[in-house]
Design a protein around this motif. Structure first.
Motif, PDB file in Angstrom:
ATOM      1  N   VAL A 171     136.856  95.504 108.806  1.00 55.62           N
ATOM      2  CA  VAL A 171     137.078  94.241 108.113  1.00 55.62           C
ATOM      3  C   VAL A 171     138.461  93.638 108.392  1.00 55.62           C
ATOM      4  CG1 VAL A 171     137.809  95.421 105.973  1.00 55.62           C
ATOM      5  CG2 VAL A 171     136.922  93.071 105.866  1.00 55.62           C
ATOM      6  N   ASP A 172     139.507  94.459 108.479  1.00 54.75           N
ATOM      7  CA  ASP A 172     140.846  93.926 108.732  1.00 54.75           C
ATOM      8  C   ASP A 172     140.907  93.202 110.085  1.00 54.75           C
ATOM      9  OD1 ASP A 172     141.525  95.066 106.352  1.00 54.75           O
ATOM     10  OD2 ASP A 172     142.889  96.573 107.177  1.00 54.75           O
ATOM     11  N   ASP A 173     140.243  93.772 111.085  1.00 49.16           N
ATOM     12  CA  ASP A 173     140.200  93.126 112.398  1.00 49.16           C
ATOM     13  C   ASP A 173     139.449  91.800 112.321  1.00 49.16           C
ATOM     14  OD1 ASP A 173     141.649  95.035 113.835  1.00 49.16           O
ATOM     15  OD2 ASP A 173     139.875  96.229 114.289  1.00 49.16           O
ATOM     16  N   ASN A 174     138.343  91.791 111.586  1.00 46.44           N
ATOM     17  CA  ASN A 174     137.552  90.564 111.439  1.00 46.44           C
ATOM     18  C   ASN A 174     138.385  89.445 110.819  1.00 46.44           C
ATOM     19  OD1 ASN A 174     135.871  88.713 109.593  1.00 46.44           O
ATOM     20  ND2 ASN A 174     134.296  89.571 110.924  1.00 46.44           N
ATOM     21  N   ILE A 175     139.098  89.774 109.752  1.00 47.63           N
ATOM     22  CA  ILE A 175     139.888  88.755 109.049  1.00 47.63           C
ATOM     23  C   ILE A 175     141.021  88.241 109.917  1.00 47.63           C
ATOM     24  CG2 ILE A 175     141.363  88.312 107.041  1.00 47.63           C
ATOM     25  CD1 ILE A 175     138.305  88.536 106.475  1.00 47.63           C
ATOM     26  N   GLU A 176     141.635  89.113 110.704  1.00 43.86           N
ATOM     27  CA  GLU A 176     142.678  88.665 111.633  1.00 43.86           C
ATOM     28  C   GLU A 176     142.096  87.698 112.660  1.00 43.86           C
ATOM     29  OE1 GLU A 176     145.962  88.973 111.726  1.00 43.86           O
ATOM     30  OE2 GLU A 176     145.901  90.070 109.826  1.00 43.86           O
ATOM     31  N   GLY A 177     140.880  88.000 113.133  1.00 44.66           N
ATOM     32  CA  GLY A 177     140.218  87.103 114.072  1.00 44.66           C
ATOM     33  C   GLY A 177     139.895  85.758 113.453  1.00 44.66           C
ATOM     34  N   MET A 178     139.440  85.776 112.220  1.00 42.87           N
ATOM     35  CA  MET A 178     139.102  84.544 111.511  1.00 42.87           C
ATOM     36  C   MET A 178     140.342  83.685 111.301  1.00 42.87           C
ATOM     37  SD  MET A 178     137.150  84.193 107.801  1.00 42.87           S
ATOM     38  CE  MET A 178     135.885  85.363 108.294  1.00 42.87           C
ATOM     39  N   TYR A 179     141.419  84.328 110.858  1.00 41.54           N
ATOM     40  CA  TYR A 179     142.669  83.606 110.613  1.00 41.54           C
ATOM     41  C   TYR A 179     143.233  83.039 111.916  1.00 41.54           C
ATOM     42  CZ  TYR A 179     147.386  82.723 108.794  1.00 41.54           C
ATOM     43  OH  TYR A 179     148.573  82.137 108.425  1.00 41.54           O
ATOM     44  N   SER A 180     143.148  83.814 112.988  1.00 37.84           N
ATOM     45  CA  SER A 180     143.638  83.357 114.290  1.00 37.84           C
ATOM     46  C   SER A 180     142.836  82.168 114.790  1.00 37.84           C
ATOM     47  CB  SER A 180     143.564  84.501 115.313  1.00 37.84           C
ATOM     48  OG  SER A 180     144.421  85.559 114.948  1.00 37.84           O
ATOM     49  N   LEU A 181     141.523  82.183 114.560  1.00 43.18           N
ATOM     50  CA  LEU A 181     140.690  81.059 114.987  1.00 43.18           C
ATOM     51  C   LEU A 181     141.050  79.796 114.219  1.00 43.18           C
ATOM     52  CD1 LEU A 181     138.367  79.764 116.532  1.00 43.18           C
ATOM     53  CD2 LEU A 181     136.792  80.716 114.820  1.00 43.18           C
ATOM     54  N   MET A 182     141.214  79.901 112.908  1.00 47.64           N
ATOM     55  CA  MET A 182     141.561  78.721 112.114  1.00 47.64           C
ATOM     56  C   MET A 182     142.883  78.119 112.587  1.00 47.64           C
ATOM     57  SD  MET A 182     140.848  76.531 109.783  1.00 47.64           S
ATOM     58  CE  MET A 182     139.947  76.823 108.248  1.00 47.64           C
ATOM     59  N   ASN A 183     143.795  78.952 113.045  1.00 44.10           N
ATOM     60  CA  ASN A 183     145.114  78.480 113.454  1.00 44.10           C
ATOM     61  C   ASN A 183     145.270  78.378 114.971  1.00 44.10           C
ATOM     62  OD1 ASN A 183     146.732  78.360 110.777  1.00 44.10           O
ATOM     63  ND2 ASN A 183     145.682  80.330 110.675  1.00 44.10           N
ATOM     64  N   SER A 184     144.131  78.335 115.668  1.00 46.33           N
ATOM     65  CA  SER A 184     144.162  78.216 117.119  1.00 46.33           C
ATOM     66  C   SER A 184     144.495  76.785 117.535  1.00 46.33           C
ATOM     67  CB  SER A 184     142.819  78.644 117.716  1.00 46.33           C
ATOM     68  OG  SER A 184     141.765  77.822 117.220  1.00 46.33           O
ATOM     69  N   ARG A 185     144.662  76.573 118.805  1.00 43.87           N
ATOM     70  CA  ARG A 185     145.123  75.284 119.339  1.00 43.87           C
ATOM     71  C   ARG A 185     144.166  74.152 118.975  1.00 43.87           C
ATOM     72  NH1 ARG A 185     142.116  73.746 123.760  1.00 43.87           N
ATOM     73  NH2 ARG A 185     140.939  75.379 124.827  1.00 43.87           N
ATOM     74  N   ASP A 186     144.706  72.965 118.818  1.00 41.17           N
ATOM     75  CA  ASP A 186     143.902  71.783 118.544  1.00 41.17           C
ATOM     76  C   ASP A 186     142.900  71.567 119.673  1.00 41.17           C
ATOM     77  OD1 ASP A 186     145.379  71.377 116.281  1.00 41.17           O
ATOM     78  OD2 ASP A 186     146.627  69.772 117.101  1.00 41.17           O
ATOM     79  N   GLY A 187     141.698  71.222 119.303  1.00 40.30           N
ATOM     80  CA  GLY A 187     140.672  70.951 120.297  1.00 40.30           C
ATOM     81  C   GLY A 187     139.799  72.141 120.618  1.00 40.30           C
TER      82      GLY A 187
END
Length: 311
Positions: free
Chosen positions: A215-231
């Motif tokens: 779960v910790d890896d999943n949440i890091e991935g989710m957070y990284s996606l939300m804050n990924s580059r515009d577009g």
């Protein structure tokens, strides 16, 4: 500080996401109707001045002032989503419409928690994001699979037609503390049965595979996606590419729990996928993300959680 809406925030993944967002210094509005979410998952957050809970069903419109939306609301285990399949489809489709409408009005970013189930019982292995899937539209899993596929369609249509800033992640099997012991998922099933000394239920011959992400890896991935580059919209696979058969998982759980449980074989459920393994090249490239927790380490923490829960 952002004010962030998390739908399904009292669920297994949602509650861990709330933890992460609060730790990053944000205000969190957690929305859940407790269909599968549990108060115990967010009890430790209730005294946090930056945390607010609202009991609400997102199949109905929601009016709030927020800066971002994570849309996680939907029962995710077969036991729960097949109990009320019509409501499951409504949650995915009407919930997406309502949350996208809110994001459109506020001109904010919204993330959709989609699923590897959009690939169905795959004819391509492992599964890249470019694979279109092999899904039954009439089977007992379609309420979830097709509901999530339709939600993805709505996200991309709102993006193209209304300019809504979207992020879409496809979640592969995730496990860890706060899983519901009665949700019918394979990791929680095996651990609870092993700790109770009951026979471990293996569907089919046990050769079907899954890839398990802590779960910790999943949440890091989710957070990284939300804050990924515009577009960058996705969809992007978030999962652990390590592939295990059900027999391998059962043997590992029995060994790690010190259980005397035996394996009991039952018929494979209808439309149950025989293989599941993500290609995560896109996540590595765009998000700089890959899982860090191996299965044994993740199971240790999960077994500890369930042992305390059962005791």
């Amino acid at each position: 500080m952002k004010r962030i809406l998390v739908t399904g925030g009292a669920g297994f993944l949602g509650s861990h996401l709330c933890d992460k967002l609060l730790a990053e210094g944000n205000e969190v509005l957690c929305v859940d109707n407790f269909y599968t979410g549990r108060k115990s998952n967010i009890h430790h957050l209730m005294d946090n001045k930056n945390f607010e809970f609202l009991r609400h069903d997102i199949t109905f419109p929601l009016y709030a002032e927020v800066d971002e939306i994570y849309n996680l609301a939907c029962p995710a285990s077969p036991v729960h989503y097949q109990f009320d399949p019509v409501q499951t489809t409504k949650t995915s489709v009407l919930g997406a419409i309502n949350m996208l409408g809110l994001a459109k009005r506020l001109k904010i970013k919204i993330l959709q928690a989609s699923t590897s189930e959009v690939y169905g019982d795959p004819e391509v292995h492992p599964q890249p994001e470019s694979y279109k899937g092999s899904v039954s539209t009439t089977g007992i899993r379609a309420c979830y699979d097709e509901g999530k596929r339709c939600a993805e369609t709505l996200f991309f249509d709102y993006h193209r037609q209304h300019g809504v800033d979207i992020k879409v992640m496809r979640i592969f099997n995730t496990y860890g503390p706060r899983m519901n012991p009665n949700d019918g998922r394979v990791v929680s099933n095996f651990i609870v049965q092993a700790l109770k000394g009951e026979d471990i239920t293996i569907f089919g011959d046990g050769s079907q595979t899954r890839s398990f992400c802590y779960v910790d890896d999943n949440i890091e991935g989710m957070y990284s996606l939300m804050n990924s580059r515009d577009g960058f919209t996705g969809p992007v696979n978030i999962g652990n590419p390590g592939e295990f058969t059900m027999l391998q998982l059962a043997e590992l759980v029995i060994k790690m729990t010190g259980s005397t449980s035996k394996m009991r074989f039952s018929p494979l459920p209808q439309d149950d996928p025989l293989q599941r393994q993500p290609v995560i090249d896109l996540a590595k490239k765009e998000l700089g993300w890959e899982p860090k927790v191996d299965l044994t380490s993740g199971l240790e923490k999960t077994i500890f959680y369930f042992r305390e829960l059962i005791d």
